[in-house]
Design a protein around this motif. Sequence first.
Motif, PDB file in Angstrom:
ATOM      1  N   ASP A 369       0.822  -1.207   0.000  1.00 57.07           N
ATOM      2  CA  ASP A 369       0.000   0.000   0.000  1.00 57.07           C
ATOM      3  C   ASP A 369       0.860   1.262   0.000  1.00 57.07           C
ATOM      4  O   ASP A 369       0.523   2.258  -0.656  1.00 57.07           O
ATOM      5  CB  ASP A 369      -0.915  -0.003   1.228  1.00 57.07           C
ATOM      6  N   ARG A 372       2.139   1.858  -3.523  1.00 53.70           N
ATOM      7  CA  ARG A 372       1.152   1.890  -4.591  1.00 53.70           C
ATOM      8  C   ARG A 372       1.256   3.135  -5.470  1.00 53.70           C
ATOM      9  O   ARG A 372       1.110   3.039  -6.691  1.00 53.70           O
ATOM     10  CB  ARG A 372      -0.249   1.749  -3.997  1.00 53.70           C
ATOM     11  N   GLU A 376       1.478   2.905  -9.444  1.00 54.81           N
ATOM     12  CA  GLU A 376       0.517   3.527 -10.358  1.00 54.81           C
ATOM     13  C   GLU A 376       1.225   4.463 -11.324  1.00 54.81           C
ATOM     14  O   GLU A 376       0.835   4.566 -12.501  1.00 54.81           O
ATOM     15  CB  GLU A 376      -0.531   4.271  -9.548  1.00 54.81           C
TER      16      GLU A 376
END
Length: 527
Positions: A369, A372, A376
Motif C-alpha cells: 500500500d 502503490r 501507479e
Amino acid sequence: MSAAVRRGPAIWRRSLQVRIVLSAILLGAIVISATGWFLTSQIRSGLVDDKVRASVAEAARETREVETRLAALPGTDYDTPEQVALLFEPLAELGQVRGFGVVLVGPVTADSATAPGVRSSPGLDIASVPAGLTRHFATSDRSSWAFTHVRITDPGTRDVDVAGVAVGHVVRLPADRGRYVIEYLFPMEQEEQTIDLVSQALLTTGALLLVLVGLLTWLVTHQVLSPIRLARRVAERLAAGQLEERLPVRGEDDLARLAQSFNQMAANLQRQIRQLEELSRVQRRFTSDVSHELRTPLTTVRMASEVLHDARGDFDPVTARAAELLQTEVDRFEGLLADLLEISRFDAGAAALDLEDVDLGELARRVVDMTRPLAEQRGVTVTVDIANWPVRAELDHRRVERILRNLITNAIDHADAATGVLVRVAGDDHSAAVTVRDYGVGLAVGESALVFNRFWRADPARTRTSGGTGLGLAIALEDTHLHGGWLQAWGQPRKGAQFRLTVPRRAGALLRHSPLPLVPRDAGDRA
C-alpha cells in the motif's frame, strides 16, 4: 557397549589415526593369514608326502621279510592255520612296537562266495581299512595304498583316532597257495601333532605381529599427526581472532619446515588483517564523519530549497523547474546520507534488533500500500498472495519493513507493466518467507551474486524512477543477517527476477530451509 557402538562410526569419520591403524591391522591380518595358510599347506603337504613314502617303504620291507620266512617253511611241516599264525603274529607284535596296525585278510578270491577270514592287531577297528583298497585286491595282486582314518582302542595304551595311511600287499601261503592280503595301517598322529603345533605357533606369531603392526602404525601416525593436530588447534585459534598464535618449531625435518611455513603464513595474514582492519576502521570513521558533517549544511540547503520550492509559482518556468529539481535532489541526497549512516552503523557493529511478534503477511500488505503511488505512476500492478494466514515471526518491524520496501520498489522499477509484480508470503513451523517476483529484464548469469553489493546496478544507463541510492539492497542484506535469515536473488535475461527473504519464526533459531522456492515455478514458461 551400545554407546561405544554408536560412537564407533563417528570416531572412524573424525580420526585419521584410527582409520590408518585399523586399515594397517586389517591389511596385516590379510597378509599374515595368507602367509600362514600357505606355510601350513606346504608343511602339511610335506609331512603327508614323507609319511606316505615312509609307510610304503616300511610296508614293502616287512612284506619281503614275511615272504622270506614263508619261503623257508616246508609246506608239509606246517598246516595252513599254523602258517597264517607265523605270518600274522610277528607282524602284529612288530606293529605294536613301531606304532602301526596290521590286518590280514584271506584267502581272497575274485569269485569267493564266503567272506574271507580276517585277523587284526589288538584294539584295531577293522573299519579303518578303506573299502576301496579291499576291492582293489579282489582282482589284483599289485600293492597299493590309500588314505584312511585309523581307530585303535587298546586298554593298555591311549586311544588313537587320527588320519592315516593304509598300505596293502598280497602274499601266498605255501600250505594252500592261497592269496592273503596284508594291510598295514600307519596312523599320522605325530604328523597331526606337528601340524597343530605349527598352526598354533603361526597363530600366536600372527597375533603378536598384528599387535606389533598396530603399535608401530599408531606410533608412526602419532608422530606425524601430532604436529598436524597442533596446527589445527593453532589455526582454530587464529580463526577465532588470536592472531599471535604460532606453531613451535623443533628440528629441521619436513614437519619443522612445515611449521616455519605455517608461522610465516600466519604472520603475513596477521599483518594483512591488521592493515585491512585499519583501512576498514579509517573507512568507517570517514563515512561516519562525512555523514555527520554533511547533516548541518544539508539542513541549510534543505531549508533554502523548501523556500525556493514554495515560491516557485512566482518564478519563470525555467527557474521554477530548477527549484523542483533542487528539491528532488535534496530529498535523494538526504536519503543517501541516511543510508550511509546506516551502513556505517552496520560496519561498526552497532546495529541492534528491536524484536516483536509481527504478522509478516500484514506487513507485506502494508508495504504494498505504501508503494502503490509509485506502482501507479509506472503503470505496474502489485499483487499479494498469502499462502497461510497469519504468518507470524519474531522480527524487528522497522528493519523488515525497510527490506520489503527496497525489494518491492526495486521490482517496480524493473517490472514489465503488462505482467506486474507478485508478492508471495508463506510460513511453516520453523521459518517464514516473502518472495518478490517481477517479469522485467531479469539478471544475467552471475549477477544474482552482485545485486547486494553497494552501489551496484545491473544497467548503469537505466534511470531510477524510485529515487534509489544504490545502497538499499546492501542495507536489506545486512538487516536480514541481523535476523539470522537469508536474502537471495534469482534471475534470467528476459525472464525477470525473484528475490526471497527467509527469516526464522523464533529469534536466534537456526535456519535450515525456506517455505518458498527461490526459483519461481513459472521460470520456464516465458520465452
